[in-house]
Structure formats: C-alpha cells, structure tokens
Scaffold this motif. Structure first.
Motif, short mmCIF file in Angstrom:
data_model
loop_
_atom_site.label_atom_id
_atom_site.label_comp_id
_atom_site.label_asym_id
_atom_site.label_seq_id
_atom_site.Cartn_x
_atom_site.Cartn_y
_atom_site.Cartn_z
N TYR A 59 -44.93 -2.50 12.50
CA TYR A 59 -45.75 -3.58 13.04
C TYR A 59 -44.88 -4.69 13.62
CZ TYR A 59 -50.03 -1.69 10.96
OH TYR A 59 -51.09 -0.90 10.64
N VAL A 60 -43.81 -5.03 12.95
CA VAL A 60 -42.90 -6.07 13.46
C VAL A 60 -42.29 -5.62 14.79
CG1 VAL A 60 -40.69 -7.22 13.01
CG2 VAL A 60 -42.41 -7.09 11.22
N MET A 61 -41.85 -4.36 14.87
CA MET A 61 -41.26 -3.87 16.12
C MET A 61 -42.28 -3.83 17.25
SD MET A 61 -38.44 -1.03 15.04
CE MET A 61 -39.54 0.06 14.18
N MET A 62 -43.53 -3.47 16.94
CA MET A 62 -44.57 -3.48 17.97
C MET A 62 -44.81 -4.90 18.47
SD MET A 62 -47.50 -0.75 16.92
CE MET A 62 -47.30 -0.54 15.17
N GLY A 63 -44.87 -5.85 17.56
CA GLY A 63 -45.07 -7.24 17.95
C GLY A 63 -43.92 -7.75 18.82
N MET A 64 -42.70 -7.40 18.43
CA MET A 64 -41.54 -7.84 19.22
C MET A 64 -41.55 -7.19 20.60
SD MET A 64 -38.67 -7.89 16.19
CE MET A 64 -37.30 -8.02 17.29
N THR A 65 -41.97 -5.95 20.69
CA THR A 65 -42.05 -5.28 21.99
C THR A 65 -43.08 -5.96 22.88
OG1 THR A 65 -41.43 -3.19 20.97
CG2 THR A 65 -42.51 -3.07 23.11
N ILE A 66 -44.22 -6.31 22.32
CA ILE A 66 -45.26 -6.99 23.11
C ILE A 66 -44.76 -8.34 23.58
CG2 ILE A 66 -47.55 -8.06 22.95
CD1 ILE A 66 -48.33 -5.66 21.15
N LEU A 67 -44.08 -9.09 22.69
CA LEU A 67 -43.53 -10.39 23.09
C LEU A 67 -42.48 -10.24 24.19
CD1 LEU A 67 -43.19 -12.22 19.66
CD2 LEU A 67 -44.83 -12.68 21.50
#
Length: 116
Positions: A59-67
């Motif tokens: 989830y953290v990596m997905m959020g960072m990718t979206i940002l």
C-alpha cells in the motif's frame, strides 16, 4: 536427563521469533509492546504478521507511485506553460555543440598558423 519432547522425538509447536519477527509482530499490531511478545509464538501468527506487513508495504509503494505520477504530470504541465519541450532543448544542445566544435576548429587553425 533429556526433556520429554526430545525423548519422544518431536518438537513442541512454536517458533522463537527473531528481532525482525518481533518488529513485524509490533508493526502488525499483534502486540502493543516488545515485552508482551512470548518466547515462543505459533508459525501461523508469524506468517499472518509477515503477510500484514507485506500488504502494508505494498500500500505504501502504491501510494508513493501515485504521488510520483502526479508530481510528474504537474511538472510536465509547468514546463509546457514555460514552452519548454524536449525538441527545443535538443536543438539548443546541438547548436551549442556545433558552436563549440567550430570554436575548437578555429583555435586549432590559429595554433597551426602560429606554428608555421
């Protein structure tokens, strides 16, 4: 004398968690403090904690990718507003290289003319 478990040829079910496993148990909120973690825990508990931490990391990596995608879009729109694009940057760079090559040729010709 040997303990009963060794005499009978089987081990008691359980796993002695390493320091990393203890951190995972805390991050997955299985226990509130490190002191509450027992000496032996079940394999299922460790596996569930690892899976929960793995999911949180995803989830953290997905959020960072979206940002990162949003930041790229915003910076691209700002560059477009300043009329900056790759074509003009490449043309300017090649023009600078041509000018530098021309200057080097002229300097080499001047040095060769003085040597004669």
């Amino acid at each position: 004398m040997l303990p009963v478990a060794q005499r009978l040829g089987f081990k008691l079910p359980g796993y002695r968690p390493s320091e990393w496993d203890k951190k995972m148990l805390l991050w997955s909120k299985r226990f509130k403090t490190k002191e509450q973690i027992p000496e032996f825990v079940s394999f299922e508990m460790i596996d569930a904690a690892r899976n929960r931490v793995r999911v949180k990391a995803c989830y953290v990596m997905m959020g960072m990718t979206i940002l990162a995608c949003l930041a790229t879009v915003i910076s691209g729109k700002q560059a477009a507003g300043r009329n900056e694009n790759l074509t003009s940057q490449n043309m300017e760079k090649k023009a600078r290289w041509r000018e530098e090559a021309q200057r080097e040729k002229e300097e080499a010709a001047v040095i060769a003319g003085k040597a004669q």
